[in-house]
Write an enzyme that holds these catalytic residues in place. Structure first.
Site, PDB file in Angstrom:
ATOM      1  N   LYS A   1      -2.804 -11.594   3.923  1.00 37.28           N
ATOM      2  CA  LYS A   1      -2.029 -10.532   3.266  1.00 37.28           C
ATOM      3  C   LYS A   1      -2.063  -9.269   4.123  1.00 37.28           C
ATOM      4  O   LYS A   1      -3.092  -8.972   4.745  1.00 37.28           O
ATOM      5  CB  LYS A   1      -2.656 -10.279   1.883  1.00 37.28           C
ATOM      6  CG  LYS A   1      -1.902  -9.282   1.006  1.00 37.28           C
ATOM      7  CD  LYS A   1      -2.568  -9.178  -0.373  1.00 37.28           C
ATOM      8  CE  LYS A   1      -1.865  -8.198  -1.290  1.00 37.28           C
ATOM      9  NZ  LYS A   1      -2.478  -8.111  -2.633  1.00 37.28           N
TER      10      LYS A   1
ATOM     11  N   SER B   1       0.623  -8.680  -6.621  1.00 37.31           N
ATOM     12  CA  SER B   1       1.164  -8.172  -5.391  1.00 37.31           C
ATOM     13  C   SER B   1       1.039  -9.127  -4.194  1.00 37.31           C
ATOM     14  O   SER B   1       1.723  -8.937  -3.203  1.00 37.31           O
ATOM     15  CB  SER B   1       0.469  -6.851  -5.042  1.00 37.31           C
ATOM     16  OG  SER B   1      -0.903  -7.079  -4.760  1.00 37.31           O
TER      17      SER B   1
ATOM     18  N   SER C   1      -3.616  -9.662  -8.852  1.00 42.08           N
ATOM     19  CA  SER C   1      -2.696  -9.917  -7.732  1.00 42.08           C
ATOM     20  C   SER C   1      -2.909 -11.192  -6.939  1.00 42.08           C
ATOM     21  O   SER C   1      -2.091 -11.534  -6.099  1.00 42.08           O
ATOM     22  CB  SER C   1      -2.717  -8.743  -6.772  1.00 42.08           C
ATOM     23  OG  SER C   1      -1.893  -7.733  -7.284  1.00 42.08           O
TER      24      SER C   1
HETATM   25  N1  GLN Z   1      -0.084  -5.830 -11.008  1.00 44.94           N
HETATM   26  C1  GLN Z   1      -1.236  -4.999 -11.017  1.00 44.94           C
HETATM   27  C2  GLN Z   1      -0.891  -3.619 -10.517  1.00 44.94           C
HETATM   28  O1  GLN Z   1       0.230  -3.390 -10.291  1.00 44.94           O
HETATM   29  C3  GLN Z   1      -2.317  -5.618 -10.198  1.00 44.94           C
HETATM   30  C4  GLN Z   1      -2.169  -5.377  -8.756  1.00 44.94           C
HETATM   31  C5  GLN Z   1      -3.278  -5.968  -7.958  1.00 44.94           C
HETATM   32  O2  GLN Z   1      -4.086  -6.742  -8.456  1.00 44.94           O
HETATM   33  N2  GLN Z   1      -3.354  -5.542  -6.709  1.00 44.94           N
HETATM   34  O3  GLN Z   1      -1.726  -2.789 -10.343  1.00 44.94           O
END
Ligand code: GLN
Length: 475
Positions: free
Chosen positions: A73, A148, A172
């Site tokens: 990532k 994400s 995420s």
């Molecule tokens: N969807 C969550 C957010 O927007 C989690 C994001 C993540 O785990 N990096 O913060």
């Protein structure tokens, strides 16, 4: 997949270069449609494969996995390579050092490669917040791969890499794994070093694997975990407690209240899984409803905590130290314009929310209060684990949603994290596994006490024969 390639390498039926070629061919053919990679880093990957091949030939391979590609990532840094967190503010930035997880994988010979797409600074649930491109779900190109770590999940489900690393702050890794029909593990907080992971919310961030099998998730987790003097929140090996129990005897809890808001396909998948568990897997165990009274505050607590920490962490992107700089001789204008132009809408929204929650006058009402409720959420889990070994719940209330479906309503987007943020706030491990489905992938989530990764993966492996990961069919 990882042991498949390892066996072939050991029997000399293939070489690191041939393996890489196979994946690169697929990427070249299909990634234009999917958009999993911000950059493939082909030259670096080819050089690594060449060296790995020489090592195998001399019998000096670094491990049984020397030369196997792993996708990364774009918020995990590698020395001498670009990293952007899918943000314009880091455009052109080259890291002077490698993350601990990268060092650990490279020491075993893994060919860590590619900058996989993501929501900017890991803020989002659909990978639509990337400043560079959107990523499509390989199972249905009109849908989101989740976020994400959407690039990581899509790359694995599309067969562009055998496995990938993502990061999970509030879901995420797990939610994109669920949308793409693969395995995604968020480890116990403190078991994997965050050194070299660009910080979003430091008390929640964890790096973890996205894979096609439960055994690959286990293997990658074993390779990356462990104490790191460069991350003081990592736990020394002497403090680990291994949680073990025969699968047949597992006592599993689930929360009926939480299921109420789920799409009907998700509920059906959950019911089917509980049927299989009762009938075929936990024969002398039990599966029963439990009560987690403070879960309903999870989203509120998470979004106050995560944005507060993000507002502090992202202060370092000032236009001077990293990446994009607005050309100006006026210092204030340089700061202001660099950040205004460099950050995207969602990142700015979160910096504002976090700054507000931490500001004097509001701190007690928001940030301090959120920390109190965070402790109650954690206590609920500790109480539950007196009664049950694991908790089963869906990973997300819906299947992969359509691209564009939630982009205009941030609150709807935030609500899709309802099942994932609890484990992040409590720091416990959680694993998303492919659940029963006739159509689009549906992820089911196993949550356990601290250090119970093994137990979660044992159960996942047992269920794998009935419901494995689904690779997407691409043209
Ligand atoms: N969807 C969550 C957010 O927007 C989690 C994001 C993540 O785990 N990096 O913060």
């Amino acid at each position: 997949m990882l042991s498949f390639w390892s066996q072939k390498l050991k029997k000399k039926e293939t070489s690191p270069e041939e393996i890489l070629d196979e994946y690169l061919t697929k990427i070249k053919k299909f990634d234009e449609k999917i958009g999993a990679f911000i950059e493939v880093e082909e030259e670096d990957a080819r050089n690594w494969a060449k060296e790995a091949k020489k090592r195998w030939e001399k019998g000096q391979n670094l491990s049984d996995y020397d030369g196997i590609p792993i996708g990364i990532k774009d918020n995990i840094v590698t020395q001498g390579r670009k990293v952007s967190c899918a943000s314009k503010i880091l455009e052109g930035y080259i890291s002077p050092f490698s993350a601990t997880v990268i060092e650990r994988l490279q020491a075993l010979g893994f060919n860590t490669m590619g900058r996989l797409n993501m929501d900017e600074f890991a803020m989002g649930s659909s990978t639509e917040n990337s400043a560079y491109k959107i990523t499509r779900n390989p199972h249905d190109l009109s849908r989101s791969p989740g976020g994400s770590s959407g690039g990581s999940a899509a790359a694995v489900a599309a067969g562009f890499v055998p496995a990938a690393l993502g990061s999970d702050t509030g879901g995420s890794i797990r939610q994109p794994a669920s949308f793409c029909g693969i395995y995604g593990l968020k480890p116990t907080y403190g078991t994997v070093s965050r050194y070299g992971l660009v910080a979003f919310a430091s008390s929640l961030d964890q790096i973890g694997p996205l894979t096609l099998t439960a055994s690959d998730a286990r293997l990658l987790y074993e390779c990356i975990k462990g104490h790191d003097p460069r991350d003081s929140t990592t736990i020394p090996a002497s403090k680990y407690r291994v949680v073990q129990k025969p699968i047949e005897e597992l006592r599993i809890g689930y929360s009926e209240e939480l299921l109420d808001g789920c799409q009907s396909e998700v509920k059906k998948s959950f019911e089917e899984l509980t049927r299989i568990l009762r009938k075929e897997v936990i024969k002398s165990g039990d599966l029963f409803p439990i009560h987690l009274p403070h879960q309903k505050y999870g989203i509120a607590v998470y979004y106050i905590t995560a944005t507060s920490e993000a507002s502090a962490n992202l202060a370092r992107f000032d236009g001077i130290r990293y990446g994009y700089r607005y050309p100006s001789n006026n210092l204030l204008e340089l700061y202001e314009k660099s950040r205004t132009i460099g950050f995207g809408t969602e990142v700015k929204r979160r910096i504002l929310l976090g700054t507000f929650a931490l500001s004097s006058g509001y701190y007690d009402a928001y940030y301090a209060q959120a920390q109190k409720v965070r402790r109650l959420i954690r206590q609920d889990y500790l109480n539950a684990f007196q009664e049950v070994d694991l908790i089963l719940l869906p990973t997300s209330p819906t299947v992969a949603f359509l691209l564009g479906e939630k982009t205009h309503d941030p609150v709807q987007m935030y609500l899709s994290d309802i099942f994932t943020v609890g484990a992040s706030l409590a720091g416990i491990p959680a694993l998303s596994i492919p659940g029963p489905t006739q159509g689009l992938p549906i992820g089911m989530q196993l949550q356990g006490p601290y250090f119970s990764e093994n137990l979660l993966l044992d159960l996942a492996q047992k269920l794998e024969t009935a419901y494995g990961a689904k690779m997407a069919k691409l043209g």
